[in-house]
Design a protein around this motif. Structure first.
Motif, PDB file in Angstrom:
ATOM      1  N   ILE A  65     125.998  62.255  22.143  1.00  0.00           N
ATOM      2  CA  ILE A  65     124.672  62.839  21.986  1.00  0.00           C
ATOM      3  C   ILE A  65     123.712  61.691  21.732  1.00  0.00           C
ATOM      4  O   ILE A  65     123.917  60.881  20.834  1.00  0.00           O
ATOM      5  N   VAL A  66     122.680  61.594  22.554  1.00  0.00           N
ATOM      6  CA  VAL A  66     121.797  60.429  22.557  1.00  0.00           C
ATOM      7  C   VAL A  66     120.375  60.848  22.213  1.00  0.00           C
ATOM      8  O   VAL A  66     119.871  61.842  22.728  1.00  0.00           O
ATOM      9  N   ALA A  67     119.736  60.059  21.345  1.00  0.00           N
ATOM     10  CA  ALA A  67     118.327  60.249  20.999  1.00  0.00           C
ATOM     11  C   ALA A  67     117.632  58.903  21.088  1.00  0.00           C
ATOM     12  O   ALA A  67     118.272  57.856  21.149  1.00  0.00           O
ATOM     13  N   GLY A  68     116.306  58.925  21.077  1.00  0.00           N
ATOM     14  CA  GLY A  68     115.531  57.689  21.128  1.00  0.00           C
ATOM     15  C   GLY A  68     114.471  57.664  20.058  1.00  0.00           C
ATOM     16  O   GLY A  68     113.945  58.708  19.653  1.00  0.00           O
ATOM     17  N   ILE A  69     114.140  56.458  19.592  1.00  0.00           N
ATOM     18  CA  ILE A  69     113.121  56.315  18.560  1.00  0.00           C
ATOM     19  C   ILE A  69     112.346  55.032  18.823  1.00  0.00           C
ATOM     20  O   ILE A  69     112.913  54.028  19.264  1.00  0.00           O
ATOM     21  N   ALA A  70     111.037  55.071  18.571  1.00  0.00           N
ATOM     22  CA  ALA A  70     110.186  53.889  18.733  1.00  0.00           C
ATOM     23  C   ALA A  70     109.925  53.281  17.364  1.00  0.00           C
ATOM     24  O   ALA A  70     109.482  53.963  16.440  1.00  0.00           O
ATOM     25  N   MET A  74     118.639  67.878  16.977  1.00  0.00           N
ATOM     26  CA  MET A  74     119.024  68.198  18.350  1.00  0.00           C
ATOM     27  C   MET A  74     120.333  69.001  18.379  1.00  0.00           C
ATOM     28  O   MET A  74     120.495  69.921  19.195  1.00  0.00           O
ATOM     29  N   LEU A  75     121.268  68.664  17.508  1.00  0.00           N
ATOM     30  CA  LEU A  75     122.534  69.403  17.451  1.00  0.00           C
ATOM     31  C   LEU A  75     122.295  70.862  17.076  1.00  0.00           C
ATOM     32  O   LEU A  75     122.943  71.771  17.617  1.00  0.00           O
ATOM     33  N   SER A  80     123.043  74.237  19.598  1.00  0.00           N
ATOM     34  CA  SER A  80     123.867  75.410  19.287  1.00  0.00           C
ATOM     35  C   SER A  80     123.171  76.722  19.639  1.00  0.00           C
ATOM     36  O   SER A  80     123.812  77.775  19.698  1.00  0.00           O
ATOM     37  N   LYS A  81     121.872  76.673  19.910  1.00  0.00           N
ATOM     38  CA  LYS A  81     121.104  77.890  20.192  1.00  0.00           C
ATOM     39  C   LYS A  81     120.717  78.023  21.665  1.00  0.00           C
ATOM     40  O   LYS A  81     119.936  78.896  22.029  1.00  0.00           O
ATOM     41  N   ILE A  82     121.248  77.168  22.521  1.00  0.00           N
ATOM     42  CA  ILE A  82     120.873  77.185  23.934  1.00  0.00           C
ATOM     43  C   ILE A  82     121.352  78.467  24.612  1.00  0.00           C
ATOM     44  O   ILE A  82     122.489  78.902  24.418  1.00  0.00           O
TER      45      ILE A  82
END
Length: 723
Positions: free
Chosen positions: A487-492, A564-565, A569-571
């Motif tokens: 599971i991938v996220a991004g941050i600046a 995001m996790l 779970s609600k998709i």
């Protein structure tokens, strides 16, 4: 060609010629490395000076197809618009060289890099920056610092500096750094997929292509993201080589440097009387404007303040006042962060803005995600296709046409920042941001023959819409029911420094990007990094600060990933429009029965359930792809029914034998009869009855039982008579 400088560097040799070609340019370099030849030129317009507060620098990296013995593909046999690779390379050179220009330099400047010959294993992006930097260094512009690039790869677990393209293709890391002999200026990094390839002979049926094909199957295993500690260790080694190389360049190039003429610089002097007046009388107004976080709202507030002051000071120049207000605003932003450890919007240095995630809000799209973080919002939409939907492209160093089956397209309309501007073609920035998001997400997916296109529409922007694209892109992948191994996220990240003190900021907004000293984007999982991009405005950064920024970014990513996790779970899937793929295994010994004679059985399955079927004859792996889950699950059930049916021993039929059969299909010339072991025989219309039969359906019906006699064999076909 006479070469003035010969340099032996890590894993390559570079030969430079100065003054032999393009002599009317302010600076020109002919670089040869192996079979690659590049010309870099610098030209400035000495008669014009741009008054606005920006550097009018343009960089163009241009590849000529003759450099690899090719003629341009397509209808037009002449190079036209830049390829994505050319545009991205131009951006890399621009971002690396722009910090070198002296403050106040306002002459329009053009850097042109042309590839005349391309070695098949050459790293053209590294050579392009080195050539451009050399041309700038020996030019008559007052720049006395060399910039160079180094690329790092990790092949079979070993670090390789300045790898060949062949080595890079087998690497799990692609790290590109640029800098001077003292400072690190720019970083581009991505984690690459580690692929174990197994070629197998496949039986493929796809109603959209040829009915029966034999193609190779590729089994892919993807590596994990790179851990922060390991990445810091690699930075230390690459930085050491970078500094050493620049020292060699400066020693070798200095004797060839042109004399520097006296150039006019922009007179960009701040009116200190205005600055003092604004500080003494309008700090509260500045603070109110800073609290208007949207760029358009903040600009409006500052403009209103300017108009308010001009009414009282009607003899003041409004442009000078604008600069004075901007200076005070920047001072306030930075001082509040450094001294109070509080940001303009009241957040702490590590605090992430509120995040909301809504998935599959577009009913007819395959999947979608509306990702909102503070005042940055991205609508990310995913579309699935097959191998025919891949993007075809050609590059100088590849043999033949390549296919790209994972695409990320980023769009940044003017309304996202309150600008009244039309939507035109894709800009360099949009291409670069989309490429960053692609590099972040690509290592975590195994498409197995599918094509995926992700489009990010930026609806609102106040700080790192590219990282919102990464987060929304991951959620769109999950909303399309596509498997990922991370599971991938991004941050600046950002930084503010006054030389003695510094502060690292998580999840920067537009104000902090504009008034800060660093723009550092990091993407990855909770365990490591898949991609990163860093630009330093200070002129350099220490590895200790970089390490601190990486670990602070890891904390921020973990926070975002937890949100995001929960959303994952609600998709709820768009089952009515979402294409589906299923993998399962059957006994290889029954594949013949699933396929049927001349592919008859499998064709019936394809037509009935509207699917494409790929069967591996070696290990019995079956891949079923269709427009929806209903068709795919129905096809799987049907195939497994055939594979798991009780086996009937084949009968050795003899002429004259009589059996009870079942009418399976009626045709104009007779009926096909199913015999006890599943074999079909033809009962011709002339053999159905002693009386003349005009229409078979008048005498027989499908499913009817009757006794037939074996009359004769014609090859593999059995001719039957009525017993």
């Amino acid at each position: 060609m006479k070469y003035d400088v010969n340099l032996e560097l890590e894993n390559r040799v570079e030969d430079y010629s100065f003054g032999d070609v393009a002599k009317q340019a302010n600076g020109a370099v002919w670089l040869k490395s192996g079979d690659s030849v590049i010309l870099a030129t610098i030209v400035i317009d000495e008669t014009e000076i741009v008054k606005e507060d920006f550097l009018p620098l343009t960089v163009q990296y241009i590849e000529k197809t003759y450099a690899a013995g090719k003629i341009p593909g397509g209808f037009f046999k002449r190079e036209t618009k830049p390829s994505d690779f050319e545009t991205l390379t131009s951006r890399i050179v621009d971002r690396s060289l722009r910090p070198l220009f002296p403050k106040g330099f306002g002459h329009p400047t053009q850097i042109t890099i042309m590839v005349f010959s391309a070695g098949s294993d050459a790293d053209l992006q590294v050579l392009a920056l080195n050539a451009a930097s050399a041309a700038l260094y020996i030019s008559d512009i007052d720049i006395n610092t060399s910039v160079s690039a180094v690329r790092a790869a990790k092949v079979d677990g070993e670090l390789v500096l300045n790898p060949t393209l062949s080595q890079l293709k087998n690497s799990t890391l692609d790290l590109y750094l640029s800098g001077t002999k003292e400072d690190l200026l720019m970083i581009e990094m991505r984690s690459l997929s580690s692929k174990e390839v197994e070629i197998q002979d496949n039986f493929v049926l796809d109603p959209m292509i040829d009915p029966v094909l034999s193609v190779p199957s590729i089994s892919v295993h993807t590596s994990n993201a790179l851990a922060e500690d390991e990445l810091i260790g690699i930075f230390e080694k690459t930085q050491e080589l970078l500094f050493e190389t620049n020292s060699k360049y400066e020693d070798a190039f200095t004797p060839h440097k042109k004399e520097t003429p006296q150039l006019e610089y922009k007179a960009h002097l701040i009116n200190e009387d205005m600055v003092l007046y604004v500080r003494d009388n309008h700090l509260a107004d500045i603070a109110d404007a800073m609290n208007q976080m949207a760029k358009s709202e903040r600009s409006t507030a500052l403009r209103q303040l300017r108009k308010k002051i001009i009414v009282l000071k009607d003899d003041w120049d409004e442009l000078e006042l604008k600069d004075a207000i901007e200076k005070v605003k920047k001072e306030q932003v930075r001082s509040q962060i450094l001294n109070e450890r509080v940001r303009a919007d009241g957040r702490s240095l590590t605090e992430i803005r509120p995040i909301t995630i809504d998935t599959n809000i577009l009913p007819k799209a395959h999947s979608s995600c509306l990702f909102t973080r503070g005042q940055t919002q991205a609508l990310v939409v995913l579309t699935m296709g097959n191998s025919k939907d891949a993007q075809m492209f050609e590059s100088l160093t590849d043999n033949g046409t390549q296919n790209e089956n994972f695409m990320v397209h980023y769009n940044f309309p003017g309304f996202s920042v309150g600008e009244a501007s039309p939507i035109l073609g894709t800009k360099r920035r949009e291409l670069g941001h989309g490429n960053l998001a692609k590099r972040a997400l690509e290592p975590i997916v195994d498409l197995d023959g599918q094509t995926v296109r992700i489009v990010s529409e930026i609806l609102e922007s106040n700080g790192s819409s590219s990282m919102a694209t990464v987060c929304g892109g991951y959620m769109a992948l999950k909303a399309a029911d596509i498997d990922t191994n991370e599971i991938v996220a991004g941050i600046a990240m950002g930084m503010v420094s006054d030389g003695d003190k510094y502060a690292i900021l998580s999840d920067i907004m537009g104000l902090e990007d504009h008034d800060g000293d660093m723009d550092f984007k990091v993407t990855g999982s909770k365990d490591g990094i898949t991609a990163m991009q860093m630009d330093i405005k200070l002129g350099g950064i220490s590895l200790d600060i970089l390490k601190e920024a990486l670990y602070q970014a890891k904390e921020g990513r973990s926070h975002i990933i937890d949100i995001m996790l929960d959303a994952e779970s609600k998709i709820e899937f768009n089952d009515g429009v979402l294409p589906s793929t299923d993998f399962f295994h059957i006994d290889p010994s029954v594949i013949g029965e699933v396929i049927g004679q001349a592919g008859k059985v499998i064709r019936e399955i394809i037509e009935k359930f509207e699917v494409a079927i790929d069967i591996d004859k070696k290990d019995g792996k079956v891949k079923v792809t269709g427009k929806n889950k209903t068709g795919v699950s129905g096809a799987r059930e049907h195939i497994e029914g055939i594979a798991n049916a009780p086996k009937i021993e084949k009968i050795k039929y003899q002429v004259g034998d009589k059996y009870e059969g079942t009418v399976k299909k009626i045709v104009d010339f007779g009926a096909f009869i199913g015999l006890p072991d599943g074999t079909d025989g033809l009962l011709h219309i002339s053999k159905i009855s002693d009386q003349r039969v005009e229409k078979v359906s008048d005498v027989l019906s499908e499913g009817e039982k009757l006794t037939v006699e074996i009359l004769e064999f014609k090859g593999n076909k059995i001719s039957l008579g009525r017993a």
